[in-house]
Motif scaffolding. Sequence first.
Motif, PDB file in Angstrom:
ATOM      1  N   LEU A 313       0.827  -1.209   0.000  1.00  0.00           N
ATOM      2  CA  LEU A 313       0.000   0.000   0.000  1.00  0.00           C
ATOM      3  C   LEU A 313       0.860   1.257   0.000  1.00  0.00           C
ATOM      4  O   LEU A 313       0.605   2.190  -0.780  1.00  0.00           O
ATOM      5  CB  LEU A 313      -0.912  -0.001   1.229  1.00  0.00           C
ATOM      6  CG  LEU A 313      -1.688   1.305   1.470  1.00  0.00           C
ATOM      7  CD1 LEU A 313      -2.782   1.463   0.429  1.00  0.00           C
ATOM      8  CD2 LEU A 313      -2.268   1.353   2.871  1.00  0.00           C
ATOM      9  N   ALA A 314       1.861   1.315   0.885  1.00  0.00           N
ATOM     10  CA  ALA A 314       2.705   2.505   0.952  1.00  0.00           C
ATOM     11  C   ALA A 314       3.408   2.748  -0.380  1.00  0.00           C
ATOM     12  O   ALA A 314       3.500   3.893  -0.849  1.00  0.00           O
ATOM     13  CB  ALA A 314       3.724   2.353   2.078  1.00  0.00           C
ATOM     14  N   ALA A 315       3.908   1.682  -0.991  1.00  0.00           N
ATOM     15  CA  ALA A 315       4.537   1.823  -2.310  1.00  0.00           C
ATOM     16  C   ALA A 315       3.532   2.319  -3.338  1.00  0.00           C
ATOM     17  O   ALA A 315       3.838   3.201  -4.156  1.00  0.00           O
ATOM     18  CB  ALA A 315       5.135   0.492  -2.743  1.00  0.00           C
ATOM     19  N   ALA A 316       2.321   1.757  -3.304  1.00  0.00           N
ATOM     20  CA  ALA A 316       1.285   2.143  -4.267  1.00  0.00           C
ATOM     21  C   ALA A 316       0.926   3.615  -4.142  1.00  0.00           C
ATOM     22  O   ALA A 316       0.799   4.335  -5.154  1.00  0.00           O
ATOM     23  CB  ALA A 316       0.038   1.275  -4.063  1.00  0.00           C
ATOM     24  N   MET A 317       0.779   4.104  -2.904  1.00  0.00           N
ATOM     25  CA  MET A 317       0.382   5.501  -2.707  1.00  0.00           C
ATOM     26  C   MET A 317       1.503   6.450  -3.111  1.00  0.00           C
ATOM     27  O   MET A 317       1.244   7.556  -3.617  1.00  0.00           O
ATOM     28  CB  MET A 317      -0.051   5.717  -1.256  1.00  0.00           C
ATOM     29  CG  MET A 317      -1.311   4.929  -0.900  1.00  0.00           C
ATOM     30  SD  MET A 317      -1.938   5.193   0.787  1.00  0.00           S
ATOM     31  CE  MET A 317      -2.773   6.785   0.595  1.00  0.00           C
ATOM     32  N   ARG A 318       2.750   6.044  -2.939  1.00  0.00           N
ATOM     33  CA  ARG A 318       3.853   6.871  -3.434  1.00  0.00           C
ATOM     34  C   ARG A 318       3.917   6.850  -4.965  1.00  0.00           C
ATOM     35  O   ARG A 318       4.183   7.879  -5.603  1.00  0.00           O
ATOM     36  CB  ARG A 318       5.182   6.393  -2.842  1.00  0.00           C
ATOM     37  CG  ARG A 318       5.429   6.888  -1.413  1.00  0.00           C
ATOM     38  CD  ARG A 318       6.785   6.491  -0.883  1.00  0.00           C
ATOM     39  NE  ARG A 318       7.061   7.141   0.395  1.00  0.00           N
ATOM     40  CZ  ARG A 318       7.899   8.153   0.579  1.00  0.00           C
ATOM     41  NH1 ARG A 318       8.555   8.650  -0.460  1.00  0.00           N
ATOM     42  NH2 ARG A 318       8.094   8.682   1.768  1.00  0.00           N
TER      43      ARG A 318
END
Length: 343
Positions: A313-318
């Motif tokens: 998720l964190a990678a996706a939002m970045r």
Amino acid sequence: MNILGVESSCDETGVALVRAGPKQQIPELRAHALHSQIDMHQAYGGVVPELASRDHIRRVLPLTRQVLADAGAQLSDIDVVAFTQGPGLAGALLVGAGVACSLGAALGKPVVGVHHLEGHLLSPFLSKDPPQFPFVALLVSGGHTQLMRVDDVASYELLGETIDDAAGEAFDKSAKLMGLGYPGGPALARLAEFGDAKAFDLPRPLLHSGNLDFSFAGLKTAVRTQLMKLANVCEQDKANLAASTQEAIVELLVRKSLAALKETGLKRLVVAGGVGANARLREMLNAECAKRQVRVHYPELSLCTDNGAMIALAAAMRLQRGIAKTSTDHTFNVLPRWPLHAA
């Protein structure tokens, strides 16, 4: 875009597949799988780093195959591979980083190193009641206790943090003093259900410090002192001491969180990290925030512990915001000590 996330920072191996659309859409969790090492570490009363690393090696590929099968996806469907780059145990981090970068190289896909705490901080976006920016975040786990102002992804301001032990560490160490099993925090919380939280007058360090920092080391010492005063500790004494200990930790977390909300003027609080699953903490926060018309958001209970979903998720939002630090040469390093504001 499909992002595969790998988490291996400590004693849980997590893998997940997340689909990311345009920036305005919250990424979708397609599947995730998790293996906990609790049973393995119980015999030692805590995490043994070398054993943790070896177990990650055994688990990560079978979990990856399970996630792809559950999502109905193939390796060729993966567009980006994300991994926990830090903070955490160096050997454990190297397992996840090595597997993720090897997989990225084999597929010819970019990789993204993710900050473990950013994963926790953003994990409530996968819940049924996702938050909106900006908000105050209480990051509370076995290794970290911090209050952050969060204006957007990668826009974080540290408001306060522990000057010694983390809240989860206080739970675990107090439980060990009482002779409870591993992991200590959940064991103490279960025993506290049968105790009187007012039975022992335990300290609340830094409660009136005038800042947003925490301290829990003195509380652990107070628990030891109370145990020494009790000549013959019966089960009810243990339950009362467990309840009193939990109440002291929770009150500190709640009071400091409310102070952070008042200081920032924000009306939204996000609670993330393993201690965020504590029922008494949720009960007290919900009650106090309701009085102040503040919305509180938590991850789903299954996503409170370390997991691959929060990393993907964190990678996706970045990636959605065009600020992800991707690598296409598939070399890597890990950062066992890595402040969130430097991510």
